[in-house]
Write an enzyme that holds these catalytic residues in place. Sequence first.
Site, PDB file in Angstrom:
ATOM      1  N   ASN A  98     -83.533   1.214  81.888  1.00 57.22           N
ATOM      2  CA  ASN A  98     -83.829   2.569  81.397  1.00 57.22           C
ATOM      3  C   ASN A  98     -85.196   3.009  81.905  1.00 57.22           C
ATOM      4  O   ASN A  98     -85.849   2.276  82.643  1.00 57.22           O
ATOM      5  CB  ASN A  98     -83.758   2.596  79.870  1.00 57.22           C
ATOM      6  N   GLY A 149     -92.154  -3.593  67.690  1.00 54.97           N
ATOM      7  CA  GLY A 149     -91.086  -3.529  68.696  1.00 54.97           C
ATOM      8  C   GLY A 149     -91.165  -2.195  69.416  1.00 54.97           C
ATOM      9  O   GLY A 149     -90.636  -1.195  68.940  1.00 54.97           O
ATOM     10  N   ASP A 186     -80.128  -7.400  68.162  1.00 57.12           N
ATOM     11  CA  ASP A 186     -81.194  -6.480  67.771  1.00 57.12           C
ATOM     12  C   ASP A 186     -82.437  -7.318  67.440  1.00 57.12           C
ATOM     13  O   ASP A 186     -82.471  -8.033  66.431  1.00 57.12           O
ATOM     14  CB  ASP A 186     -80.743  -5.641  66.561  1.00 57.12           C
ATOM     15  N   ILE A 187     -83.419  -7.250  68.312  1.00 57.18           N
ATOM     16  CA  ILE A 187     -84.607  -8.116  68.189  1.00 57.18           C
ATOM     17  C   ILE A 187     -85.404  -7.754  66.941  1.00 57.18           C
ATOM     18  O   ILE A 187     -85.783  -8.628  66.143  1.00 57.18           O
ATOM     19  CB  ILE A 187     -85.484  -8.003  69.459  1.00 57.18           C
ATOM     20  N   PHE A 213     -89.916   1.452  66.886  1.00 56.70           N
ATOM     21  CA  PHE A 213     -90.026   2.755  67.539  1.00 56.70           C
ATOM     22  C   PHE A 213     -88.642   3.386  67.587  1.00 56.70           C
ATOM     23  O   PHE A 213     -87.642   2.669  67.689  1.00 56.70           O
ATOM     24  CB  PHE A 213     -90.585   2.596  68.965  1.00 56.70           C
TER      25      PHE A 213
END
Length: 382
Positions: free
Chosen positions: A199, A262, A294-295, A311
Amino acid sequence: MKIILGITGGIAAYKAPELIRLFVKTGIEVEVVMTDAATRFVTPLTLQALSGKPVHLSQWEGMMHIDLSRQADAILVAPATADFIAKVANGHADDLLSSLCLARDCPLYLAPAMNRQMWENAATRRNIERIRDDGIHLIGPEEGIQACGETGFGRMTEPDDIASLMMSSLSAKTMLGKRFLITAGPTQEPIDPVRVITNLSSGKMGYEIAAAALQRGAEVVLVSGPTCLSSPYGAKLVSVGTAQQMLEAVMENIEGIDVFVGVAAVSDYHVVNRSGEKLKKQERLLLELEPNPDILKTVSSLENPPFCVGFAAETEKLHENARAKLENKKVQMIVGNLARDALGRDDNEVAIFTKEGVLKLPRASKRDIACQILEEIGKRIS
Ligand code: CTP
């Protein structure tokens, strides 16, 4: 904050304008003092234009050496030549800059720059030892190719690193003893050995948060996807590619962490039918994608989770989506922004969502926003 930037006569003086620009950008007032030799390498006019103040060249302008040093929070000499270091080590005061250093009542920082053999010379070694004993701070030098074509120690530390180190040293240490783990940048999910899904994240916001935490005295582990940025001075950088690697790096470093931020734009999916060889052109290519872990949620779901900040980069319904992420991800803070206003840019406009409400910040540089986010974190962890 006000600093005196002393410039002595070495080729690295060409980096001084950049250094002034960096300080001024962060709101630091800079008074420039040049030795006569320095004016051979860079013009006072350039430095006056960048600092917005007259440049001081002579010690015969009144009691300059006392007046100037009394108003300063620090003196930085960059570049500091071997000759200037010798003068400081021996307490000479035969020009304005050396007089200032001797008459100062504030910290003194020297960023040496010289040929590698001058750096290694026994006389310089002696002077450096003396300078250290006198409590003067040394920044660098670094190893690398020199202006004379030789390779070794003696290159002046890059302006970016000097500026962040100075700011760290001079800022209030409100985060001393706190340990931060920050994810930043994009992740890359391989399709084949030469292609990836990624991205547009530049990593700038995460790196600025890391720098702001370091400046406040925190210890920082920065787990970063591929970016073009250099790691903030003092951070432990762990470079990763995929979301899975990012998760593993985070879990390896999570022990004892007080704050997890994150910032990474983690790819939501990875390719299941990834090819071991470079894919050849074909009529139609079907990629099978599976969700990535999902960290942030993994960290916030730990038994004793750190203070977690996420974020949310959205393209619509910022408030609604950010609030939902605050709930779903079980975090204490979500920094929300509209993605098209932020990606790759140096500035951003964000709102900070917490259980208590929302704090909308005006558009500002990512550096300033990082400072404000740190302030908000600080209020909640102290
Ligand atoms: N995040 C994460 N691991 C993921 C996805 C997101 O740690 N696999 C983190 C990001 O670093 C960010 C926050 O979660 O702090 C929100 O990321 P975002 O991509 O906006 O959220 P998603 O959960 O992926 O939701 P969606 O893409 O549906 O908006």
